[in-house]
Design a protein around this motif. Structure first.
Motif, short mmCIF file in Angstrom:
data_model
loop_
_atom_site.label_atom_id
_atom_site.label_comp_id
_atom_site.label_asym_id
_atom_site.label_seq_id
_atom_site.Cartn_x
_atom_site.Cartn_y
_atom_site.Cartn_z
N GLN A 20 0.88 -1.16 0.00
CA GLN A 20 0.00 0.00 0.00
C GLN A 20 0.92 1.21 0.00
O GLN A 20 1.32 1.72 1.06
N LEU A 21 1.29 1.61 -1.20
CA LEU A 21 2.26 2.70 -1.34
C LEU A 21 1.77 3.99 -0.70
O LEU A 21 2.56 4.75 -0.13
N GLN A 22 0.46 4.25 -0.80
CA GLN A 22 -0.08 5.48 -0.24
C GLN A 22 0.08 5.54 1.28
O GLN A 22 0.11 6.61 1.87
N PHE A 23 0.23 4.38 1.92
CA PHE A 23 0.43 4.32 3.37
C PHE A 23 1.82 3.85 3.74
O PHE A 23 2.13 3.68 4.92
N ALA A 24 2.67 3.59 2.74
CA ALA A 24 4.04 3.12 2.95
C ALA A 24 4.08 1.89 3.85
O ALA A 24 4.81 1.83 4.82
#
Length: 108
Positions: A20-24
């Protein structure tokens, strides 16, 4: 991940790493859990799920996710007993086991 007894595969957990790149954060998703009917109730599924969580922790995942049908109450109870939390998503139930993150020094 497979479970064996007397040289025969009696169960498996199909795992997929997710990002989940948006949440690293990294997650591990259990795509499928199967235990042969004659081996159910003997701890095989529990061992597969616990090993899945250990693998996810080793890979520094923030949690383990899975989907379960809304009418499959026995599976829901099984996952809840293992510490999974439930939320509803598009008619299906999403369950997650949150894991403590290890420091980078512990990562492979």
């Amino acid at each position: 991940m497979v479970a064996e007894h007397d040289g025969q595969i009696i169960g498996y957990a199909a795992l997929q790493k997710k990002m989940q790149l948006q949440f690293a954060r990294r997650l591990m998703d259990v795509q499928h859990l199967f235990v042969d009917a004659h081996m159910r109730g003997q701890g095989v599924g529990r061992a597969l799920m616990q090993n899945s969580a250990e693998q996810a922790t080793h890979l520094r995942c923030a949690g383990v996710t899975l989907g379960v049908m809304a009418d499959n109450t026995s599976a829901q109870a099984f996952y809840k007993d293992l510490g999974y939390e439930m939320s509803e998503e598009q008619g299906a139930l999403k369950m997650v086991l949150r894991l403590p993150l290890q420091s980078a020094a512990c990562a492979p």
